[in-house]
Design a protein around this motif. Structure first.
Motif, PDB file in Angstrom:
ATOM      1  N   UNK A  39      43.050  49.754  20.048  1.00 58.13           N
ATOM      2  CA  UNK A  39      41.804  49.901  20.795  1.00 58.13           C
ATOM      3  C   UNK A  39      41.823  51.139  21.686  1.00 58.13           C
ATOM      4  N   UNK A  40      42.992  51.451  22.251  1.00 60.14           N
ATOM      5  CA  UNK A  40      43.115  52.630  23.111  1.00 60.14           C
ATOM      6  C   UNK A  40      44.586  52.962  23.294  1.00 60.14           C
ATOM      7  N   UNK A  41      44.858  54.212  23.670  1.00 63.51           N
ATOM      8  CA  UNK A  41      46.229  54.651  23.956  1.00 63.51           C
ATOM      9  C   UNK A  41      46.254  55.422  25.270  1.00 63.51           C
ATOM     10  N   UNK A  42      47.369  55.290  25.951  1.00 65.32           N
ATOM     11  CA  UNK A  42      47.557  56.000  27.213  1.00 65.32           C
ATOM     12  C   UNK A  42      48.988  56.489  27.268  1.00 65.32           C
ATOM     13  N   UNK A  43      49.169  57.796  27.504  1.00 67.62           N
ATOM     14  CA  UNK A  43      50.503  58.398  27.498  1.00 67.62           C
ATOM     15  C   UNK A  43      50.885  58.888  28.885  1.00 67.62           C
ATOM     16  N   UNK A  44      52.137  58.637  29.230  1.00 66.18           N
ATOM     17  CA  UNK A  44      52.699  59.163  30.467  1.00 66.18           C
ATOM     18  C   UNK A  44      54.016  59.858  30.147  1.00 66.18           C
ATOM     19  N   UNK A  54      54.316  55.479  25.845  1.00 65.86           N
ATOM     20  CA  UNK A  54      53.013  55.374  25.191  1.00 65.86           C
ATOM     21  C   UNK A  54      52.575  53.907  25.261  1.00 65.86           C
ATOM     22  N   UNK A  55      51.449  53.678  25.931  1.00 65.89           N
ATOM     23  CA  UNK A  55      50.865  52.339  26.019  1.00 65.89           C
ATOM     24  C   UNK A  55      49.735  52.251  24.993  1.00 65.89           C
ATOM     25  N   UNK A  56      49.822  51.287  24.099  1.00 66.19           N
ATOM     26  CA  UNK A  56      48.782  51.104  23.078  1.00 66.19           C
ATOM     27  C   UNK A  56      48.214  49.703  23.194  1.00 66.19           C
ATOM     28  N   UNK A  57      46.947  49.613  23.563  1.00 70.12           N
ATOM     29  CA  UNK A  57      46.283  48.310  23.600  1.00 70.12           C
ATOM     30  C   UNK A  57      45.708  48.038  22.213  1.00 70.12           C
ATOM     31  N   UNK A  58      46.029  46.877  21.646  1.00 70.01           N
ATOM     32  CA  UNK A  58      45.576  46.583  20.289  1.00 70.01           C
ATOM     33  C   UNK A  58      45.090  45.139  20.175  1.00 70.01           C
ATOM     34  N   UNK A  59      44.261  44.908  19.176  1.00 71.00           N
ATOM     35  CA  UNK A  59      43.688  43.574  18.916  1.00 71.00           C
ATOM     36  C   UNK A  59      43.135  42.940  20.190  1.00 71.00           C
ATOM     37  N   UNK A  60      42.598  43.761  21.064  1.00 68.64           N
ATOM     38  CA  UNK A  60      41.897  43.355  22.291  1.00 68.64           C
ATOM     39  C   UNK A  60      42.821  42.809  23.368  1.00 68.64           C
ATOM     40  N   UNK A  61      43.774  41.962  22.993  1.00 67.65           N
ATOM     41  CA  UNK A  61      44.521  41.207  24.000  1.00 67.65           C
ATOM     42  C   UNK A  61      46.008  41.518  24.038  1.00 67.65           C
ATOM     43  N   UNK A  62      46.445  42.571  23.360  1.00 62.37           N
ATOM     44  CA  UNK A  62      47.882  42.861  23.296  1.00 62.37           C
ATOM     45  C   UNK A  62      48.145  44.299  23.719  1.00 62.37           C
ATOM     46  N   UNK A  63      49.384  44.521  24.175  1.00 62.31           N
ATOM     47  CA  UNK A  63      49.780  45.846  24.616  1.00 62.31           C
ATOM     48  C   UNK A  63      51.164  46.176  24.066  1.00 62.31           C
ATOM     49  N   UNK A  64      51.256  47.308  23.377  1.00 56.06           N
ATOM     50  CA  UNK A  64      52.542  47.819  22.910  1.00 56.06           C
ATOM     51  C   UNK A  64      53.007  48.900  23.876  1.00 56.06           C
ATOM     52  N   UNK A  65      54.283  48.800  24.293  1.00 58.40           N
ATOM     53  CA  UNK A  65      54.851  49.781  25.211  1.00 58.40           C
ATOM     54  C   UNK A  65      56.043  50.429  24.517  1.00 58.40           C
TER      55      UNK A  65
END
Length: 225
Positions: A39-44, A54-65
């Motif tokens: 759904x979105x990505x955010x990089x620091x 890299x933070x990746x929000x996916x399937x609305x309710x999950x977050x991959x770090x």
């Protein structure tokens, strides 16, 4: 593992079967990777420390770090946002003691120099030491947000407040808070929430996101909260 929740109810968390509930979310646990939809990505990135996330929000309710150190990927963490507190805890550490020490090294010798005839070279070590303390304070200052496990004070992950800039960091934090609120609408109510929450915390323990002590703390909060 069997945990007694009161005198008349015993929940076996190793053989728990979620009752049939009409939930917005069908099923629990992390979806299969081939079903992930970002759904979105955010990089620091921190060039000085040679780290990145890299933070990746996916399937609305999950977050991959996905964290990196010197371009080498570290183990990925996957978070179910439903089991986080909606409002993160803000932590600021601007190393005020170092700034105070630096100020003392500068002001006290200068005050004495203005009152007493002293060789200016005597001030050089104090000024140099003050500058070193200022550099250390600037390099080690911290400002970040801690996302906590639901119903606990256990930190699941952190997000730097100023990378790549404060505006984008604040926007992503707000996005996560909104996603957490949406995800929690699908949680069971009352004591039916306990088993699914503890099973998720156990998954985070097994994945190395939290440690054993933190897992026990969360579990205790749920059963005595």
């Amino acid at each position: 593992m069997t945990v007694a929740s009161n005198q008349t109810e015993t929940i076996n968390l190793d053989h728990w079967v979620l009752p049939d509930l009409e939930l917005e979310r069908q099923g629990w646990g992390v979806p299969q990777r081939d079903t992930w939809k970002a759904d979105s990505r955010f990089r620091q990135a921190n060039a000085r420390r040679k780290t990145g996330t890299v933070f990746t929000r996916f399937n609305r309710h999950f977050l991959s770090i996905q964290a990196y150190h010197k371009k080498r990927p570290l183990p990925e963490a996957v978070i179910d946002l439903a089991f986080l507190e909606q409002t993160p805890r803000e932590v600021k550490d601007y190393k005020s003691r170092l700034w105070l020490a630096a100020a003392s090294l500068l002001t006290i010798p200068l005050a004495l120099f203005s009152l007493l005839p002293t060789d200016p070279l005597w001030l050089v070590p104090q000024v140099a030491a003050a500058l070193v303390l200022i550099v250390i304070a600037l390099q080690t200052r911290q400002h970040y947000f801690e996302f906590l496990a639901l119903n606990s004070d256990v930190v699941v992950f952190r997000l730097d407040a100023g990378l790549p800039d404060k505006v984008r960091a604040d926007a992503f934090i707000e996005e996560l808070s909104t996603s957490i609120a949406d995800a929690q609408r699908g949680l069971p109510s009352g004591r039916q929430r306990i088993p699914v929450a503890i099973v998720e915390m156990r998954r985070l323990l097994e994945d190395g996101v939290i440690n054993k002590e933190e897992y026990e703390t969360v579990k205790l909060n749920w059963f005595h909260g």
